[in-house]
Write a protein that holds these residues in place. Structure first.
Motif, PDB file in Angstrom:
ATOM      1  N   ALA A  57       0.824  -1.209   0.000  1.00  0.00           N
ATOM      2  CA  ALA A  57       0.000   0.000   0.000  1.00  0.00           C
ATOM      3  C   ALA A  57       0.854   1.253   0.000  1.00  0.00           C
ATOM      4  O   ALA A  57       0.537   2.241  -0.666  1.00  0.00           O
ATOM      5  CB  ALA A  57      -0.936  -0.022   1.200  1.00  0.00           C
ATOM      6  N   LYS A  87       0.632   4.114  -2.821  1.00  0.00           N
ATOM      7  CA  LYS A  87       0.241   5.462  -2.427  1.00  0.00           C
ATOM      8  C   LYS A  87       1.294   6.475  -2.865  1.00  0.00           C
ATOM      9  O   LYS A  87       0.968   7.557  -3.386  1.00  0.00           O
ATOM     10  CB  LYS A  87       0.045   5.524  -0.916  1.00  0.00           C
ATOM     11  N   GLU A 147       0.698   9.590  -5.492  1.00  0.00           N
ATOM     12  CA  GLU A 147       0.997  10.985  -5.168  1.00  0.00           C
ATOM     13  C   GLU A 147       1.958  11.580  -6.185  1.00  0.00           C
ATOM     14  O   GLU A 147       1.795  12.728  -6.628  1.00  0.00           O
ATOM     15  CB  GLU A 147       1.564  11.069  -3.757  1.00  0.00           C
ATOM     16  N   SER A 155      -2.349  13.289  -5.324  1.00  0.00           N
ATOM     17  CA  SER A 155      -2.211  13.606  -3.901  1.00  0.00           C
ATOM     18  C   SER A 155      -3.441  14.319  -3.350  1.00  0.00           C
ATOM     19  O   SER A 155      -3.845  14.094  -2.209  1.00  0.00           O
ATOM     20  CB  SER A 155      -0.963  14.455  -3.656  1.00  0.00           C
ATOM     21  N   LEU A 160      -6.185  11.763  -2.647  1.00  0.00           N
ATOM     22  CA  LEU A 160      -5.786  10.892  -1.548  1.00  0.00           C
ATOM     23  C   LEU A 160      -5.857  11.632  -0.215  1.00  0.00           C
ATOM     24  O   LEU A 160      -6.225  11.055   0.814  1.00  0.00           O
ATOM     25  CB  LEU A 160      -4.388  10.340  -1.782  1.00  0.00           C
ATOM     26  N   CYS A 220      -6.787   0.140  -8.154  1.00  0.00           N
ATOM     27  CA  CYS A 220      -5.499   0.514  -7.557  1.00  0.00           C
ATOM     28  C   CYS A 220      -4.431   0.930  -8.573  1.00  0.00           C
ATOM     29  O   CYS A 220      -3.838   2.007  -8.461  1.00  0.00           O
ATOM     30  CB  CYS A 220      -4.969  -0.646  -6.715  1.00  0.00           C
ATOM     31  N   ALA A 274      -2.728   4.544  -9.004  1.00  0.00           N
ATOM     32  CA  ALA A 274      -1.311   4.712  -8.684  1.00  0.00           C
ATOM     33  C   ALA A 274      -0.526   5.248  -9.869  1.00  0.00           C
ATOM     34  O   ALA A 274       0.506   5.914  -9.698  1.00  0.00           O
ATOM     35  CB  ALA A 274      -0.715   3.378  -8.228  1.00  0.00           C
ATOM     36  N   PHE A 309      -5.728   1.343  -1.347  1.00  0.00           N
ATOM     37  CA  PHE A 309      -4.793   2.005  -0.445  1.00  0.00           C
ATOM     38  C   PHE A 309      -5.260   3.408  -0.062  1.00  0.00           C
ATOM     39  O   PHE A 309      -4.566   4.105   0.675  1.00  0.00           O
ATOM     40  CB  PHE A 309      -3.390   2.092  -1.077  1.00  0.00           C
ATOM     41  N   GLY A 310      -6.445   3.802  -0.530  1.00  0.00           N
ATOM     42  CA  GLY A 310      -6.951   5.133  -0.195  1.00  0.00           C
ATOM     43  C   GLY A 310      -8.322   5.121   0.445  1.00  0.00           C
ATOM     44  O   GLY A 310      -8.661   6.020   1.222  1.00  0.00           O
TER      45      GLY A 310
END
Length: 533
Positions: free
Chosen positions: A51, A55, A59, A64, A67, A169, A173, A198-199
Motif C-alpha cells: 500500500a 500510495k 501521489e 495527492s 488521496l 489501484c 497509482a 490504499f486510499g
C-alpha cells in the motif's frame, strides 16, 4: 416533461466551476494527457505491491489531492485499516443498482474478475464494462485514450443517463486522469472516480465516494435550472432524505413515523436512479442513518441542508430521533409529542413481546452495527462489545454515548483480531459478525450469525424493527445443544496443528514455530534497516 423547479438554499455561492475550461484533447487530434510514466516503472508497482508503494506512486502521479481528501473523509485506524473485501465492491454495487446507468472498471484483470463475480453473486444483473491495459498502454497514457474511446462508444442517451468509470489501484497509482474526461457526451453524464484499496478503507465508504460524486453533479445541475422530478412527482410534505442503504421496508416504516410531524420520507441515498438525487437534495433535513457518508453530507451542507445523526431504533433511539428531526424542521411541540405518543408505546410493547435473553457480541462492516446493538439491548440482550469497520463520526456519537452508558465497549475501525479477541474474552451465547468471526465462534461451539445476510436483511426501525431480530437470534440460540453434542463427539480432533486428514497422529513441534518466528522477525528488522539507509 414533469420537472422540479429550482429550490432554495445557498447553492449558488458553493458552485465550483467545472473544468469545462480544461483544454481536453479531442478524439481526432491525437494529443495524450501527461501521465507520470516514471511512477509506473518501479519494480513491484502492481496489484501485488504494498500500500505504501502504491500510495507514493499515486501521489507522484498527481493524485495527492484526492488521496488527501480520502484520508480526511475516511481516516484509517491504528492498525492501518480493517480486513474486508476490495473497497471498490461498494461503489460498483451502487452503480449497478441504478437505472439507466453504465459501469466501467479500469484495473488489473484479476481485480475486475473478482469484483464482477462478487457483484453478480450479490444479485447484480447488469454487465460490467472493462477497459483492459498492459504495461505499454499504462505507461504511455494509451489507457486513458482507451477509456475515453470506450466512453464515447457507450454514451447513448437512448440507453443511459449516466456512465460511471472507476479507477482501481493500479490506474490510480499510475495517475490515469479520469477528471479530464468530458462532463457529458451526447447528453449522457460522465462520472470518473478513483477507488483504490490504499486510499479507501472499506467497501461501505466506497459507496459514499460514488454517491457523493453523483450528488455533487446533481447539485450543480439543480443550480442551473429546473430538473427532472421523481417518478411519483414531488412530495406534498417536506421530506427527510435517508442517508445509507437499508432494508426496503424501513423507509416505509420511517415514513409512517414522520407523518404526524407533517413530514415524509424522501429518497434513500445511494439512490436507484438519477432523478432521485434531485429529490434527495430537495429535502428539509438529512437523516444520517448510516453515519459514515462524509462526502454526501458535504454536498448536503453545500446545498444548505442540515444533517441529523442516529436513527429511529428501539424505544430510546426513536424518541431521540423524532425530537431531533422535529426540532430541525421547526415542527411544533404538540406534533412532536403526538408522534411520540403514537409510536413509542407500540415499540415498547413489541420489544417486550419478543425478548432476547443472551450475551451477544456484535461486529460487522456495514455501518449499522451500533444501531443493531441498541436494538438488542432494548430487547433484553447483554452486549459487551460492538466492533464496526467504519470510523467514528459526529453522526454516530448519540449511539456511541448511549451504548457506553450501558457498559458496551465500542470499537471503531475494528480489526479482525479485535473482533476475535472479544469472542475469546466475553464467551458470548451468540456471536454476530463477519464470516471469519462466525467461523471462529462455531469452532468454539458458539452459535453465530453473519451480520450482512442475516441481520442487515431485516427491518431495524420503528415498530417493525422492534421485534424483527428476536426470531432469528432466538432460533440461533436454540442450536446451542446441537453445538454441545458435536463438540462432545468430536472433541479436539482436527484443530490447530492436527487439522486435516492424517495416516499417523500428528505431533506438535512448538520449538519449530518459535525458531521460524525469530527468523521472520530478524528478516523484518533487516528489511526495515535497509529501507532507512
Amino acid at each position: 416533461m414533469n420537472v422540479m423547479p429550482r429550490y432554495s438554499g445557498p447553492i449558488g455561492e458553493s458552485i465550483v466551476s467545472d473544468p469545462a475550461d480544461l483544454d481536453v484533447a479531442s478524439e481526432s487530434d491525437g494529443a495524450t494527457p501527461a501521465i507520470n510514466a516514471a511512477a509506473t516503472k518501479a519494480d513491484g508497482l502492481g496489484c501485488h505491491a504494498g500500500a505504501a508503494e502504491m500510495k507514493a506512486a499515486a501521489e507522484a502521479a498527481g493524485k495527492s489531492e484526492i488521496l488527501d481528501r480520502y484520508a480526511a473523509d475516511y481516516p484509517k485506524g491504528p492498525h492501518d485499516q480493517p480486513q474486508s473485501m476490495c473497497p471498490a465492491f461498494g461503489s460498483l454495487r451502487v452503480g449497478l443498482r441504478m437505472r439507466r446507468t453504465a459501469t466501467i472498471l479500469s484495473g488489473s484483470a484479476c481485480c475486475v474478475y473478482g469484483l464482477t463475480f462478487v457483484s453478480h453473486f450479490y444479485g447484480a444483473r447488469r454487465t460490467v464494462g472493462y477497459v483492459p491495459f498492459n504495461s505499454e498502454t499504462l505507461v504511455t497514457g494509451k489507457l486513458f485514450e482507451d477509456i475515453r474511446d470506450a466512453v464515447f462508444k457507450l454514451a447513448d442517451p437512448e440507453h443511459y443517463d449516466t456512465i460511471i468509470i472507476t479507477n482501481l489501484c493500479v490506474p490510480t497509482a499510475s495517475g490515469v486522469p479520469l477528471d479530464l474526461l468530458p462532463n457529458e457526451i451526447n447528453g449522457v453524464r460522465i462520472i470518473g472516480i478513483d477507488v483504490p484499496g490504499f486510499g479507501v478503507p472499506t467497501h461501505a465508504e466506497a459507496k459514499d465516494v460514488l454517491a457523493g460524486a453523483m450528488l455533487e453533479y446533481a447539485r450543480k445541475e439543480a443550480e442551473q435550472g429546473p430538473v427532472q422530478a421523481p417518478r411519483g412527482g414531488r412530495s406534498e410534505r417536506p421530506t427527510v432524505t435517508l442517508l445509507g442503504e437499508m432494508f426496503p421496508a424501513d423507509p416505509v416504516g420511517i415514513n409512517m413515523m414522520l407523518e404526524p410531524l407533517g413530514l415524509a420520507a424522501g429518497p434513500v441515498v445511494p439512490t436507484r436512479e438519477w432523478r432521485e438525487l434531485y429529490a434527495a437534495l430537495d429535502c428539509q433535513v438529512v437523516a444520517a442513518i448510516h453515519p459514515f457518508y462524509k462526502a454526501c453530507v458535504r454536498q448536503f451542507d453545500l446545498a444548505g441542508r442540515k444533517t441529523v445523526g442516529s436513527a429511529p431504533v428501539g424505544h430510546d433511539g426513536t424518541e431521540t430521533w423524532l425530537e431531533a428531526i422535529g426540532t430541525a424542521c421547526n415542527v411544533s411541540r404538540d406534533k412532536i409529542d403526538a408522534a411520540k405518543n403514537r409510536f413509542l408505546p407500540a415499540i415498547k410493547a413489541a420489544l417486550a413481546a419478543k425478548p432476547i435473553d443472551a450475551r451477544i457480541t456484535v461486529s460487522g462492516y456495514e455501518g449499522s452495527e451500533l444501531l443493531v446493538a441498541r436494538l438488542l439491548i432494548e430487547s433484553g440482550a447483554r452486549v459487551p462489545y460492538v466492533g464496526t469497520a467504519v470510523p467514528r463520526t459526529p453522526w454516530s456519537d448519540l449511539d456511541r454515548e448511549w451504548l457506553e452508558a450501558k457498559g458496551v465497549r465500542v470499537q471503531y475501525r475494528a480489526s479482525l483480531e479485535q473482533d476475535f479477541a472479544a469472542v475469546d474474552e466475553f464467551k458470548p451465547d451468540l456471536a454476530i459478525g463477519t464470516t471469519p468471526v462466525v467461523q471462529k465462534a462455531k469452532t468454539m461451539a458458539i452459535p453465530a450469525l453473519y451480520f450482512t445476510n442475516l441481520i442487515s436483511a431485516r427491518p431495524l426501525f420503528g415498530v417493525a424493527g422492534a421485534g424483527s431480530l428476536a426470531q432469528v437470534i432466538n432460533a440461533a440460540l436454540a442450536n446451542q445443544a446441537r453445538f454441545d453434542e458435536m463438540k462432545e463427539f468430536f472433541g479436539d480432533v482436527g484443530q490447530g496443528y492436527a487439522a486435516g486428514v492424517w495416516e499417523d497422529t500428528p505431533k506438535d513441534n512448538p520449538a519449530f514455530r518459535e525458531k521460524y518466528r525469530k527468523q521472520i522477525e530478524a528478516a523484518a528488522k533487516k528489511r526495515k534497516a535497509e529501507e532507512m539507509i
